[in-house]
Design an enzyme around this catalytic site. Structure first.
Site, mmCIF file in Angstrom:
data_model
loop_
_atom_site.group_PDB
_atom_site.id
_atom_site.type_symbol
_atom_site.label_atom_id
_atom_site.label_comp_id
_atom_site.label_asym_id
_atom_site.label_seq_id
_atom_site.Cartn_x
_atom_site.Cartn_y
_atom_site.Cartn_z
ATOM 1 N N GLU A 27 0.545 -1.195 0.031
ATOM 2 C CA GLU A 27 0.086 0.024 0.070
ATOM 3 C C GLU A 27 0.772 1.364 0.099
ATOM 4 O O GLU A 27 2.132 1.309 0.173
ATOM 5 C CB GLU A 27 -0.746 -0.042 1.218
ATOM 6 C CG GLU A 27 -0.156 0.147 2.667
ATOM 7 C CD GLU A 27 -1.092 1.076 3.619
ATOM 8 O OE1 GLU A 27 -1.219 2.064 3.251
ATOM 9 O OE2 GLU A 27 -1.360 0.152 4.783
ATOM 10 N N LYS A 162 -3.140 -1.127 15.690
ATOM 11 C CA LYS A 162 -2.661 -0.469 16.755
ATOM 12 C C LYS A 162 -3.476 -0.166 18.145
ATOM 13 O O LYS A 162 -5.005 -0.148 18.018
ATOM 14 C CB LYS A 162 -2.218 0.941 16.255
ATOM 15 C CG LYS A 162 -0.970 0.832 15.491
ATOM 16 C CD LYS A 162 -0.759 2.076 14.983
ATOM 17 C CE LYS A 162 -1.701 2.697 14.149
ATOM 18 N NZ LYS A 162 -1.775 1.574 12.694
HETATM 19 N N1 PSU Z 1 -1.914 2.334 10.171
HETATM 20 C C1 PSU Z 1 -0.619 2.584 10.251
HETATM 21 N N2 PSU Z 1 -0.038 3.168 9.280
HETATM 22 C C2 PSU Z 1 -0.586 3.842 8.130
HETATM 23 C C3 PSU Z 1 -2.264 3.346 8.520
HETATM 24 C C4 PSU Z 1 -2.641 2.475 9.103
HETATM 25 O O1 PSU Z 1 0.497 2.175 11.053
HETATM 26 O O2 PSU Z 1 -0.309 4.363 7.363
HETATM 27 C C5 PSU Z 1 -3.151 3.706 7.071
HETATM 28 C C6 PSU Z 1 -3.544 2.596 6.093
HETATM 29 O O3 PSU Z 1 -3.409 3.096 4.955
HETATM 30 C C7 PSU Z 1 -5.184 2.238 6.471
HETATM 31 C C8 PSU Z 1 -5.406 3.681 6.897
HETATM 32 O O4 PSU Z 1 -5.671 1.578 5.727
HETATM 33 O O5 PSU Z 1 -4.415 4.253 7.596
HETATM 34 C C9 PSU Z 1 -6.565 3.550 7.772
HETATM 35 O O6 PSU Z 1 -6.942 4.966 7.801
HETATM 36 P P1 PSU Z 1 -8.710 5.306 8.291
HETATM 37 O O7 PSU Z 1 -8.559 5.051 9.801
HETATM 38 O O8 PSU Z 1 -8.824 6.709 7.937
HETATM 39 O O9 PSU Z 1 -9.518 4.318 7.464
#
Ligand code: PSU
Ligand code: MN
Length: 311
Positions: A27, A162
């Site tokens: 990603e 996390k």
């Molecule tokens: N967790 C991380 N680093 C990240 C993300 C999550 O440690 O960069 C990113 C991933 O791309 C995940 C997104 O899909 O954040 C989720 O964002 P949201 O909670 O806005 O859906």
């Protein structure tokens, strides 16, 4: 449906897919919004090297120049890493708008899964998935990643979720969405920087071969995504209690600043980076590489799977 005209697949990834060789999707929100420049660029390159060293072809996915790009590398990867937070953060609902406008975007787990599926890639490595945020009973903030896992047939290797998230609620929503949560060599669902969360995975598998067999059957059954939880290597791991204080501080800061919606995860990651004096980033990079290696091993095992038994 007519998505193919929007796809731009690199020749290396395209020929690997055509020949049935193992490919691992990666990603790019982790590059644009998850880590600072230039560590994001070196991380992206090192992760590609790890995938190659384990016998698979890396396919970094992003939205660039009005295309869904699969196999972003070289100057394009550098452009994406430099753009950082100026790039958009693409979730499922953003895709058509971003293509229409030609805006550069890092793709979240949800969007990377969608694009990987369009390209025919079945395995994807990342750091952590989005999930149900703490306080979601008020904010309704639940990542689109959890819906996507339910519907799109791609296996995602991550280091759990996390504890900026509500892990118990995240696992409940995954169950509701019909997503198998497999522990790779663990019974306990890992918590990203920490190896355990105190919550159980759905099923434990100890080898890439066993997981490949499971994925082949999931695919034969026409089912959706699979989440594979792979704990951070011991040497890079934090005690849950040691990181918890920093997480609590970051959450309080987000609250005080009124940070909401898609800005929440990038803000918290940046704050925890500052609060840990950069140590959270070292661990973050280590766990992404570890996931890339396991994803590549599973992709290799999947490419070697025998065809489904005849009815
Ligand atoms: N967790 C991380 N680093 C990240 C993300 C999550 O440690 O960069 C990113 C991933 O791309 C995940 C997104 O899909 O954040 C989720 O964002 P949201 O909670 O806005 O859906
Ligand atoms: Mn959200």
């Amino acid at each position: 449906m007519n998505a193919q005209p929007y796809l731009s697949i690199s020749s290396e990834v395209g020929s690997a897919l055509a020949a049935g060789r193992p490919v691992v999707a990666l990603e790019s929100t982790i590059i644009t919004h998850g880590m600072p420049y230039p560590q994001n660029l070196s991380m992206a390159r090192e992760v590609e090297d790890v995938v190659r060293a384990s016998g698979a072809v890396p396919a970094t996915i992003a939205i660039m120049d009005g295309r869904l790009c699969v196999g972003v590398s070289g100057d394009d990867l550098e452009r994406l890493a430099q753009e950082g937070h100026k790039a958009a953060k693409a979730s499922r609902r953003d895709m058509a708008s971003l293509l229409a406008r030609g805006v550069m975007a890092g793709t979240t787990v949800a969007t990377t899964m969608q694009i990987a599926a369009l390209a025919g890639i079945r395995i994807f490595a990342t750091g952590g998935i989005g999930g149900v945020h703490r306080g979601a009973e008020d904010s309704f903030d639940i990542s689109a990643d959890l819906e996507e896992l339910g519907r799109t047939p791609v296996a995602v290797v991550c280091a759990g979720a996390k504890s900026i998230l509500d892990i118990a609620k995240t696992l409940e929503v995954l169950e509701t969405n019909g997503v198998p949560v497999l522990g790779f060599g663990t019974d306990d669902f890992p918590a990203f920087w920490a190896r355990t969360s105190g919550h159980k995975v759905d099923q434990r598998f100890d080898t890439a071969d066993e997981i490949a067999r499971m994925l082949a059957i999931q695919s034969d059954l026409g089912m959706g995504g699979v989440l594979i939880a792979n704990p951070i290597p011991e040497v890079d791991a934090w005690e849950a209690a040691a990181i918890e204080g920093f997480i609590a501080q970051a959450l309080a800061d987000a609250d005080a600043k009124g940070i909401k919606g898609k800005a929440t995860t990038p803000f918290l990651l940046q704050r925890i980076f500052e609060l840990t004096g950069g140590k959270s980033l070292t661990s973050n990079i280590a766990l992404v590489k570890n996931n890339a290696r396991v994803a590549a091993e599973i992709a290799v095992a999947l490419a070697a799977q025998p065809a489904a038994p005849k009815a």
